[in-house]
Design a protein around this motif. Structure first.
Motif, mmCIF file in Angstrom:
data_model
loop_
_atom_site.group_PDB
_atom_site.id
_atom_site.type_symbol
_atom_site.label_atom_id
_atom_site.label_comp_id
_atom_site.label_asym_id
_atom_site.label_seq_id
_atom_site.Cartn_x
_atom_site.Cartn_y
_atom_site.Cartn_z
ATOM 1 N N MET A 1 0.842 -1.193 0.000
ATOM 2 C CA MET A 1 0.000 0.000 0.000
ATOM 3 C C MET A 1 0.884 1.252 0.000
ATOM 4 N N PRO A 2 0.738 2.130 -0.993
ATOM 5 C CA PRO A 2 1.592 3.330 -1.053
ATOM 6 C C PRO A 2 1.425 4.230 0.170
ATOM 7 N N GLU A 3 2.543 4.795 0.623
ATOM 8 C CA GLU A 3 2.539 5.791 1.685
ATOM 9 C C GLU A 3 3.476 6.910 1.279
ATOM 10 N N GLN A 4 3.098 8.133 1.621
ATOM 11 C CA GLN A 4 3.934 9.268 1.246
ATOM 12 C C GLN A 4 3.931 10.309 2.353
ATOM 13 N N VAL A 15 2.429 21.940 7.648
ATOM 14 C CA VAL A 15 1.902 20.827 8.423
ATOM 15 C C VAL A 15 2.532 19.510 7.966
ATOM 16 N N PRO A 16 3.208 18.779 8.852
ATOM 17 C CA PRO A 16 3.633 17.431 8.497
ATOM 18 C C PRO A 16 2.405 16.526 8.361
ATOM 19 N N ALA A 17 2.407 15.690 7.347
ATOM 20 C CA ALA A 17 1.267 14.805 7.114
ATOM 21 C C ALA A 17 1.754 13.564 6.383
ATOM 22 N N THR A 18 0.941 12.526 6.408
ATOM 23 C CA THR A 18 1.224 11.313 5.653
ATOM 24 C C THR A 18 -0.011 10.942 4.847
ATOM 25 N N LEU A 19 0.226 10.544 3.601
ATOM 26 C CA LEU A 19 -0.837 10.133 2.699
ATOM 27 C C LEU A 19 -0.740 8.626 2.500
ATOM 28 N N TYR A 20 -1.868 7.962 2.590
ATOM 29 C CA TYR A 20 -1.925 6.509 2.462
ATOM 30 C C TYR A 20 -2.908 6.140 1.351
ATOM 31 N N GLY A 21 -2.566 5.133 0.552
ATOM 32 C CA GLY A 21 -3.529 4.590 -0.389
ATOM 33 C C GLY A 21 -3.252 4.885 -1.841
ATOM 34 N N GLU A 22 -4.007 4.210 -2.692
ATOM 35 C CA GLU A 22 -3.873 4.306 -4.141
ATOM 36 C C GLU A 22 -4.667 5.495 -4.681
ATOM 37 N N PRO A 23 -4.058 6.309 -5.542
ATOM 38 C CA PRO A 23 -4.808 7.388 -6.188
ATOM 39 C C PRO A 23 -6.000 6.834 -6.960
ATOM 40 N N GLY A 24 -7.020 7.666 -7.074
ATOM 41 C CA GLY A 24 -8.203 7.261 -7.802
ATOM 42 C C GLY A 24 -9.305 6.684 -6.938
ATOM 43 N N ASN A 25 -9.075 6.654 -5.639
ATOM 44 C CA ASN A 25 -10.088 6.203 -4.686
ATOM 45 C C ASN A 25 -10.669 7.408 -3.946
ATOM 46 N N PRO A 26 -11.821 7.232 -3.301
ATOM 47 C CA PRO A 26 -12.396 8.344 -2.534
ATOM 48 C C PRO A 26 -11.430 8.848 -1.461
ATOM 49 N N GLY A 27 -11.424 10.139 -1.266
ATOM 50 C CA GLY A 27 -10.537 10.740 -0.287
ATOM 51 C C GLY A 27 -11.135 10.734 1.109
ATOM 52 N N VAL A 28 -10.270 10.569 2.113
ATOM 53 C CA VAL A 28 -10.675 10.612 3.520
ATOM 54 C C VAL A 28 -9.651 11.420 4.300
ATOM 55 N N LEU A 29 -10.124 12.326 5.124
ATOM 56 C CA LEU A 29 -9.287 13.082 6.047
ATOM 57 C C LEU A 29 -9.442 12.475 7.430
ATOM 58 N N ALA A 42 -1.295 5.551 12.387
ATOM 59 C CA ALA A 42 -0.811 5.161 11.060
ATOM 60 C C ALA A 42 -1.397 3.809 10.662
ATOM 61 N N ASP A 43 -1.444 2.878 11.604
ATOM 62 C CA ASP A 43 -2.028 1.570 11.306
ATOM 63 C C ASP A 43 -3.513 1.689 10.963
ATOM 64 N N MET A 44 -4.216 2.578 11.649
ATOM 65 C CA MET A 44 -5.629 2.784 11.348
ATOM 66 C C MET A 44 -5.796 3.400 9.960
ATOM 67 N N ALA A 45 -4.926 4.349 9.622
ATOM 68 C CA ALA A 45 -4.985 4.950 8.288
ATOM 69 C C ALA A 45 -4.682 3.912 7.211
ATOM 70 N N ARG A 46 -3.727 3.025 7.491
ATOM 71 C CA ARG A 46 -3.425 1.959 6.525
ATOM 72 C C ARG A 46 -4.623 1.035 6.327
ATOM 73 N N ARG A 47 -5.290 0.706 7.400
ATOM 74 C CA ARG A 47 -6.457 -0.178 7.274
ATOM 75 C C ARG A 47 -7.544 0.483 6.439
ATOM 76 N N LEU A 48 -7.756 1.766 6.668
ATOM 77 C CA LEU A 48 -8.761 2.490 5.894
ATOM 78 C C LEU A 48 -8.346 2.582 4.428
ATOM 79 N N ALA A 49 -7.065 2.827 4.182
ATOM 80 C CA ALA A 49 -6.572 2.868 2.807
ATOM 81 C C ALA A 49 -6.729 1.509 2.139
ATOM 82 N N GLY A 50 -6.483 0.442 2.902
ATOM 83 C CA GLY A 50 -6.624 -0.898 2.366
ATOM 84 C C GLY A 50 -8.052 -1.248 1.992
ATOM 85 N N ALA A 51 -9.000 -0.528 2.560
ATOM 86 C CA ALA A 51 -10.408 -0.734 2.216
ATOM 87 C C ALA A 51 -10.812 0.051 0.974
ATOM 88 N N GLY A 52 -9.835 0.765 0.370
ATOM 89 C CA GLY A 52 -10.110 1.436 -0.898
ATOM 90 C C GLY A 52 -10.270 2.935 -0.807
#
Length: 241
Positions: A1-4, A15-29, A42-52
């Motif tokens: 899963m991409p992270e940036q 603001v320091p921030a991290t982006l998780y997930g594949e482009p082209g999916n719905p965005g979540v803040l 971070a683990d929670m964000a990864r799980r959410l990113a893994g759900a699309g």
């Protein structure tokens, strides 16, 4: 899963921030709790990113420079750390987060997060999730708060006062016993959302304590956390897809 890891330029700073997930999916803040971005979130964000989803996790305490790290299970037991945390919580107002969120939403869009987006907040982030939904009604379609405090308080910036501005679907998951969101606030929030004709659910997690959904909290409850994931993903899947 991409992270940036990236930085978000706002009116008040970087603001320091991290982006998780594949482009082209719905965005979540994802709006943090009081202990700041850390491995558990971070683990929670990864799980959410893994759900699309494309998930942005910013540091809302950026105005204070370097701080912490804090152990969510013990920080409030240390008086010095508690004082530092309370200073940052009180010094990061609803208005500040609302102002910053315009830049957060822009970054999500720039990195492939399809909008309108969803927002989810925990603890202090829960109130801010409702506030930013009111601030950006055309850009935020779903807002979730878990063990959020002060959602319908006497404060001038209490989120319930802006219910009429919200166009998003709203989900509020509250701890069974939570001094930061007592029954009278739950009733006040429900009345405000209903009178504003906001599509909403307020759900009481009986037996859960403030912080139950986040894995590094001392009161983390695995079954309650899984229930939270079911509700959150249902909200986002139904609303953002």
């Amino acid at each position: 899963m991409p992270e940036q890891a990236l930085t978000v330029n706002t009116e008040d700073g970087t603001v320091p921030a991290t982006l998780y997930g594949e482009p082209g999916n719905p965005g979540v803040l994802m709006l943090m709790d009081a202990f700041g971005p850390r491995p558990a979130l971070a683990d929670m964000a990864r799980r959410l990113a893994g759900a699309g989803y494309v998930v942005l996790l910013p540091d809302l305490f950026y105005r204070f420079g370097q701080y912490g790290p804090f152990d969510a299970a013990t920080a409030f037991q240390d008086e010095a750390k508690k004082a530092e945390l309370m200073k940052m919580i009180k010094g990061t107002t609803q208005a500040m987060t609302a102002r910053d969120t315009g830049a957060f939403l822009d970054v999500l869009a720039e990195h492939g997060g399809i909008g309108p987006v969803g927002v989810v907040g925990y603890c202090m982030g829960g109130a801010r999730a409702l506030t930013v939904a009111a601030e950006y009604p055309l850009r935020i379609a779903a807002a979730a708060s878990f063990h959020g405090g002060g959602l319908a308080s006497e404060a001038e910036d209490s989120p319930h006062l802006r219910a009429a501005e919200i166009r998003a679907r709203v989900y509020v998951g509250c701890a069974g016993v939570d001094r930061s969101f007592p029954p009278e606030q739950s009733a006040r929030l429900a009345q405000s959302l209903r009178e504003a004709e906001v599509d909403h659910i307020i759900e009481n997690y009986v037996g859960m304590s403030h912080g139950w959904a986040v894995p590094d909290h001392s009161v983390h409850d695995p079954a309650g956390a899984e229930r939270h994931w079911t509700r959150l993903l249902t909200l986002f899947d139904e609303t953002l897809r």
